[in-house]
Scaffold this motif. Structure first.
Motif, short mmCIF file in Angstrom:
data_model
loop_
_atom_site.label_atom_id
_atom_site.label_comp_id
_atom_site.label_asym_id
_atom_site.label_seq_id
_atom_site.Cartn_x
_atom_site.Cartn_y
_atom_site.Cartn_z
N VAL A 621 30.66 7.23 -12.34
CA VAL A 621 29.54 7.02 -12.90
C VAL A 621 28.51 8.54 -12.83
CG1 VAL A 621 29.17 4.53 -14.18
CG2 VAL A 621 28.49 6.15 -12.07
N LEU A 622 27.62 9.18 -13.90
CA LEU A 622 27.21 10.14 -13.81
C LEU A 622 25.84 9.75 -13.68
CD1 LEU A 622 29.08 12.88 -16.18
CD2 LEU A 622 29.42 12.54 -14.08
N GLU A 623 25.81 8.84 -12.56
CA GLU A 623 24.03 8.49 -12.38
C GLU A 623 23.85 8.78 -10.88
OE1 GLU A 623 21.42 4.70 -11.82
OE2 GLU A 623 23.45 4.58 -13.29
N ALA A 680 32.41 17.12 -14.31
CA ALA A 680 32.29 15.41 -13.92
C ALA A 680 31.24 15.70 -12.66
CB ALA A 680 33.23 14.91 -13.02
N SER A 681 31.34 17.26 -11.67
CA SER A 681 31.11 17.55 -10.68
C SER A 681 30.14 18.33 -11.63
CB SER A 681 31.71 18.97 -9.74
OG SER A 681 32.54 18.44 -9.92
N ASN A 682 29.53 18.74 -12.63
CA ASN A 682 28.89 19.58 -12.57
C ASN A 682 27.42 18.48 -13.33
OD1 ASN A 682 28.30 22.51 -11.93
ND2 ASN A 682 30.61 22.16 -12.62
N TRP A 683 27.94 16.81 -13.68
CA TRP A 683 27.58 15.83 -14.83
C TRP A 683 27.11 16.35 -16.24
CZ3 TRP A 683 22.99 13.23 -11.11
CH2 TRP A 683 23.21 12.19 -11.09
N GLY A 688 28.66 9.49 -20.07
CA GLY A 688 27.57 9.33 -19.30
C GLY A 688 28.98 8.97 -18.17
N VAL A 689 30.44 9.01 -18.08
CA VAL A 689 31.31 8.68 -17.09
C VAL A 689 32.33 9.51 -17.40
CG1 VAL A 689 30.92 6.42 -17.69
CG2 VAL A 689 32.48 7.39 -19.02
N SER A 690 33.71 9.47 -16.14
CA SER A 690 34.07 10.82 -15.97
C SER A 690 35.33 9.82 -15.71
CB SER A 690 33.69 12.01 -14.77
OG SER A 690 34.71 12.38 -14.43
#
Length: 1187
Positions: A621-623, A680-683, A688-690
């Protein structure tokens, strides 16, 4: 508690001191591990409940597990993941439930602990094990697990904190077709607090449904909410009957004068009291005359999908709704048939008595045999008892054993062999039941005695059990331990194969144990309690007990402390008092022959346990806080569902380049893995998920857990080896002089191996003495003897047997201290299944075959229209099979595939070129004969064989070396038949039996053979060839009357043909117990034409070519004349046009009188004429102007 007779003679004060010391000693023994755990590990435990998706994040809710259909609530979320490795066109579904995971420690709030665990990196790991189905005709037999990492999720309750107040971890709760029993093992990732692993039962309850108001209710009756003490207090315990490891719902009756039962789908972690919807009545009959009436439910039996209950003389049954078992809704209207056995006669007639009664029966499934305990009476004489065997298949009855009339006189012995010459007491034997363990073949006859036998003929009397007691029922673990419950509610314990019977309750040890538990204010014990039943679960003994505390009742399930009680008995009965100075010193004798016992050299388990395991991690998750939301949990559901779906459809004839079901999931996106990682590393990942591709995989390299596996499967001649390391107590080595050797070092620590079926399996033990370490290493090898099983389908009708390893003199005396308490050592039992193991299959390794063909033939020509699932092979290229010895005879073709004519049952065969597999070139005479008979040029040898592949467990057995490839195989034989075919997929047809014979048999005389081989070995009737890894390969023929003869090309390309090939090893292979049979399609292109068709095509082609040449020559010769003629014709046309133009102008000039107009017209005509034809002479133009 302790009588004076227990202590040696001496001053009274010394006996008091010894008594105090013993009390203190027992407290230390029973509570030392517990205090150590409290100090270091804080007595933490996992807590798991089930939640529906709509209730995720709610506190204090738990849902029942009865919904079984996948839900389509996640597919829309996957369409948002546009820049992920997922294919949005695939269908992603979800499961109806999640597992909600928390943990708690004593005297600490659970919310604080969970939050602390999350902040310290704690992540629960969940391992879900699907129980293999009972009905192997409908469902595939397999041992499947999936390991998931739980995702943190905030509670939906209002919170004033910035980040989180309360939280939990969640994982999907997967469901698998054919399985209704699931074990959930929760463990830690090693960070944060130490929490011991814990197992939960998560079973589907098919006896629940929703009513019109969407409330959940039972289908068998009405749920009651008041557990009144009169239902349980003072009630006698009763056995818990169920199908071991297969019953999702357990049921227990015995409540006096009520048609109530206890029902549970979590093995009594929680339960419900249900009033059954049956009519309490008595139906009199000749066999069941009216005697007494009661509403009590006497007997209850639970199976995989059906519950049986007995009230009075009537038997009722309820069938649950299990769509995962039947693929359709099936409620309580399911049909169960009953049959009276024996079918045509009575047992009394066969044993020669007028009246008899069957007291007990025990069914041995592997032998289709019923063991009957029969009571006979001869007038006024005393009653006699016999053990009778009835075969349900042959309808035969056999008298096995006459039970003695009186109990033997043991004379101080622990056991006594019943030979008929021993003396007897005056106490009559009163047998009540029979118990048979199908793994070790031990049979017990029980009543006010215990008789034990391993061959149904010779029985041993176990004298430790007092004849004054009478056994009511026995709880069986099927792993070597038995618990006995008497009519007076006493509990006794027995290790199968030994002769010592231990009393657990009531006992002094039990009094001490319960006193300590009450001092610690344990919620599992009370001074007033009633045991309802005693049963085994995962080889551990449990009690279901009703507790009364302060006039409040509670029903609890608790672990029976068998090891602690045995340790107390050992130390209180065997001690010494030695005077040192002015004090008496207490010392204990350790009768265990070893101090340390370890298992070594254990092989990787998956090959023997057939356990398949997948790993799935939640999407990233990108949070910033790392908490998941409902969308990310739903995506996690879809990913787990799709992973298991890939597993279910992986049985394909062609093996993927990577032998893993997940390979096709990521095959087109694996090269872009770095790109997705960058997003994913840079959001920047969408949704909102990778999704990380490496997070969903199959595990092939599981290591042993330093203990013997739960079960092992042995194929024909398979071996299983391991070693036992024992550190001896004191100095237990001695030297012994033997002939031919000066001194031989011997250890007094010995190991015995007991085989349940020594005619079928054998064991060898090698001893290595390590005198410098005061230890002994025993290397043990178990091997199948290839004698007791015929060929069978994978996982079907396996023979049950077992191997038991005993350290001599350790039974009930040796224990190992762990943080979970003492564990018994010295006795190891492993169930063994002989036959074709589950998951065995063959596959055609098409990738390696193509590579080898390219290397051998310096080229590889695929079809014009490429099909990755079914590559083509050129007819003239030689192909050599690479059979790999995975789990079956190499060279047995697989069950479904498409290749040149050699494939294997159930999986695809492998082709590859190897000169050693090709026959020598034919002589000129034989070649001429072949040409004359077939009208074709002799074909190049085209050899192929199947790749034996056990890809489920990573066993490919194909070895490649730099610069060369090696075909490896194991011995094996099979029969190959072409059973169908056609030039196109749409024109495929199945051949008749007569055609199959003509197209494949070496005895055919009709010029119909499709293929041939130099192999001389044939079936008994010489009808077909028997192939093996030593076969020289096959040659394509397609003779004149064969269906592939003279194939018509479809277009301008060479002819193609699809062969439908059947490969089977049934009856011809002696290297495996597996019966493989495979039908697959084989695509061949480049088939040669018949001479007539070839000559016709040549003549037509030559005619067309000659015609084109003649046309070209004629065209070259006539072209100049044609050009000249065209030029002349054009000139004449131009003259005609000019003349017509002049006459038109002359008529116009005669009418007009204006000079300017005339000159203008003449100038225009002149200009037009010059433009049209500049080649006309000037004189002609002037003449026209003068006129």
């Amino acid at each position: 508690m302790c009588g004076t007779a227990m202590f040696p003679a001496g001053p009274p004060w010394s006996r008091v001191r010894v008594l105090q010391v013993l009390w203190a000693l027992l407290a230390v023994l029973l509570a030392s591990w517990r205090l150590w755990a409290i100090k270091d590990f804080q007595e933490c435990t996992w807590q798991v409940v089930l939640n529906e998706f709509k209730r995720v994040g709610e506190s204090g809710v738990s849902d029942s597990f009865f919904e079984q259909e996948p839900v389509d609530t996640v597919s829309s979320l996957f369409h948002m993941l546009v820049d992920s490795p997922l294919n949005p066109s695939e269908k992603y579904l979800g499961f109806p439930y999640y597992l909600k995971i928390n943990y708690s420690c004593e005297e600490k709030p659970s919310e604080d602990l969970v939050r602390m665990g999350h902040l310290t990196g704690l992540k629960p790991l969940v391992l879900v094990t699907f129980q293999s189905p009972v009905n192997f005709y409908r469902w595939k037999i397999e041992q499947l697990q999936i390991q998931m990492e739980a995702a943190p999720f905030r509670s939906k309750e209002p919170c004033m904190a910035e980040e989180v107040c309360s939280m939990s971890w969640y994982t999907p709760m997967p469901i698998k077709n054919g399985s209704v029993v699931m074990r959930v093992d929760v463990s830690s990732n090693g960070l944060g607090s130490f929490i011991p692993d814990k197992r939960f039962q998560m079973n589907i309850n098919g006896f629940l449904k929703r009513d019109q108001d969407n409330n959940i209710q039972f289908t068998v009756g009405e749920k009651l909410f008041d557990l009144m003490p009169r239902y349980f207090v003072g009630v006698s315990s009763r056995p818990l009957w169920h199908t071991v490891d297969q019953s999702p719902v357990l049921i227990l009756g015995g409540i006096p004068n009520e048609k109530y039962v206890l029902m549970t789908d979590t093995s009594f972690k929680d339960f419900s009291l249900v009033e059954l919807s049956i009519d309490s009545c008595w139906v009199g009959s000749f066999y069941c005359p009216h005697s007494g009436f009661t509403a009590t439910i006497y007997d209850t039996i639970a199976t995989e999908s059906t519950l049986f209950i007995r009230q009075n003389q009537l038997v009722y049954y309820f069938t649950g709704t299990y769509t995962t078992l039947y693929e359709r809704n099936r409620g309580s209207d399911g049909q169960v048939s009953f049959e009276m056995l024996p079918r045509k006669w009575s047992v009394c007639e066969q044993i020669g008595v007028t009246t008899c009664s069957i007291i007990w029966s025990e069914y041995i499934a592997g032998e289709y045999t019923l063991l009957l305990l029969v009571e006979t009476g001869y007038g006024n004489a005393s009653k006699r008892f016999q053990v009778v065997s009835y075969n349900t298949a042959s309808d035969d009855l056999e008298l096995l054993y006459h039970i003695p009339e009186f109990i033997p006189e043991a004379r101080g012995l622990e056991f006594l062999m019943i030979l008929g010459t021993e003396s007897y007491t005056s106490t009559a034997m009163a047998p009540k039941g029979i118990f048979c363990n199908p793994y070790n073949n031990l049979i017990f006859i029980w009543g006010n005695f215990l008789l034990q036998s391993s061959n149904k003929e010779n029985f041993i009397y176990l004298a430790d059990f007092p004849k004054e007691l009478s056994i009511k029922y026995m709880a069986r673990s099927f792993r070597g331990a038995v618990a006995i419950v008497t009519e007076t509610e006493e509990i006794w314990y027995l290790l199968e194969g030994s002769y010592r019977v231990y009393q657990l309750f009531p006992s002094k040890g039990w009094q001490v144990h319960i006193s300590l538990q009450l001092m610690q204010q344990s919620s599992l014990y009370a001074s007033n309690e009633t045991m309802l039943t005693l049963f085994y679960e995962d080889s551990k003994l449990y009690q279901l007990v009703y507790l009364m505390n302060n006039q409040k009742g509670q029903l609890v399930k608790r672990l029976m402390p068998v090891e602690q009680l045995l340790m107390y008995q050992q130390h209180t009965s065997r001690y010494d008092l030695e005077r040192k100075g002015g004090y008496l010193m207490l010392s204990f004798i350790n009768f265990c022959p070893f101090s340390v016992m370890r298992l070594r050299s254990l092989p990787r388990p998956q090959r023997y346990t057939r356990q398949e395991r997948y790993r799935a991690r939640p999407p990233r998750v990108l949070e910033r806080s790392g908490f998941h939301n409902e969308n990310s949990l739903a995506i996690y559901q879809g990913l787990v569902y799709y992973l298991l779906w890939l597993h279910s459809v992986y049985d394909k004839p062609y093996a993927d380049p990577v032998h893993d079901p997940t390979w096709r999931w990521w095959e087109n996106n694996k090269q872009d893995q770095d790109y997705y990682f960058f997003l994913a590393s840079n959001w920047r990942s969408s949704g909102g998920v990778s999704v990380e591709m490496d997070s969903y995989e199959k595990i092939y390299n599981l290591e042993s857990a330093y203990e013997l596996p739960e079960r092992i499967f042995l194929d024909k001649g398979t071996e299983y080896s391991f070693a036992i390391f024992l550190s001896a107590q004191g100095h237990t080595f001695r030297t012994q002089t033997e002939l031919g050797a000066a001194f031989q070092l011997h250890s007094q620590v010995d190991v015995g191996v007991v085989l349940a079926d020594p005619a079928c399996i054998e064991a060898s033990v090698k001893q290595e003495v390590m005198i410098n370490r005061n230890s002994v290493l025993f290397s043990i090898t178990l091997k199948d003897k290839k004698l007791c099983y015929d060929q069978g389908i994978s996982g079907h009708h396996l023979m049950k047997t077992s191997m038991t390893v005993n350290v001599v003199g350790s039974s009930g005396l040796c224990f190992q201290e762990t943080h979970r308490g003492p564990r018994m050592q010295g006795n190891l039992m492993v169930p063994v299944f002989i036959g074709c193991p589950p998951g065995k299959r063959l596959a055609f390794d098409i990738t390696y075959t193509v590579e080898y063909s390219r290397l051998k033939n310096k080229h590889y020509f695929d079809c014009v229209h490429v099909n990755p699932e079914m590559p083509c092979f050129l007819f003239r290229d030689s192909v050599c099979p690479v059979p790999s010895p995975a789990q079956f005879t190499a060279l047995l073709p697989p069950p479904l595939c498409a290749l040149p004519p050699h494939s294997s049952p159930r999986r695809l065969p492998t082709l590859f070129p190897a000169a050693s597999h090709f026959p020598p070139s034919r002589s000129s005479a034989s070649r001429a004969k072949l040409i004359s008979s077939s009208g074709l040029n002799p074909l190049q040898p085209h050899s192929f064989l199947p790749l034996l592949l056990d890809s489920r467990f990573g066993d490919r057995r194909l070895r490649q070396f730099p610069g060369q490839s090696v075909c490896t195989s194991v011995p094996g034989s099979y029969v190959l038949l072409v059973v169908g075919g056609g030039p196109t997929m749409d024109s495929l047809k199945d051949y008749s039996e007569d055609e199959i014979y003509r197209f494949n048999s070496p005895l055919d005389k009709t010029n119909s053979l499709i293929w041939t081989t130099r192999t001389t070995r044939t079936t008994k009737d010489s009808a077909f060839h028997i192939m093996s890894h030593e076969s020289p390969g096959i040659e394509w023929l397609c003779l004149e009357n064969a269906p592939c003869y003279d194939s018509v090309p479809q277009g301008i390309f060479a002819p193609e043909f699809f062969f439908k090939v059947l490969v089977s090893n049934r009856g011809v292979d002696t290297s495996t117990y597996c019966n493989y049979q495979l039908t697959f399609l084989l695509h061949i292109h480049g088939l040669p034409l018949s001479p007539k068709r070839a000559l016709f095509i040549v003549m037509v082609s030559a005619s067309v070519f000659v015609g084109l040449v003649i046309f070209y020559i004629a065209f070259c010769l006539l072209w100049p004349l044609v050009v000249k003629g065209c030029t002349m014709i054009r000139w004449k046309i131009n003259d005609i046009i000019a003349s017509e133009s002049y006459y038109t102008y002359a008529s116009i000039s005669g009418i007009s009188s204006m000079p300017s107009l005339r000159h203008s017209r003449m100038g225009s005509m002149f200009s037009s004429r010059m433009t049209e034809d500049r080649a006309e002479p000037k004189e002609a133009v002037e003449r026209q102007l003068m006129t």
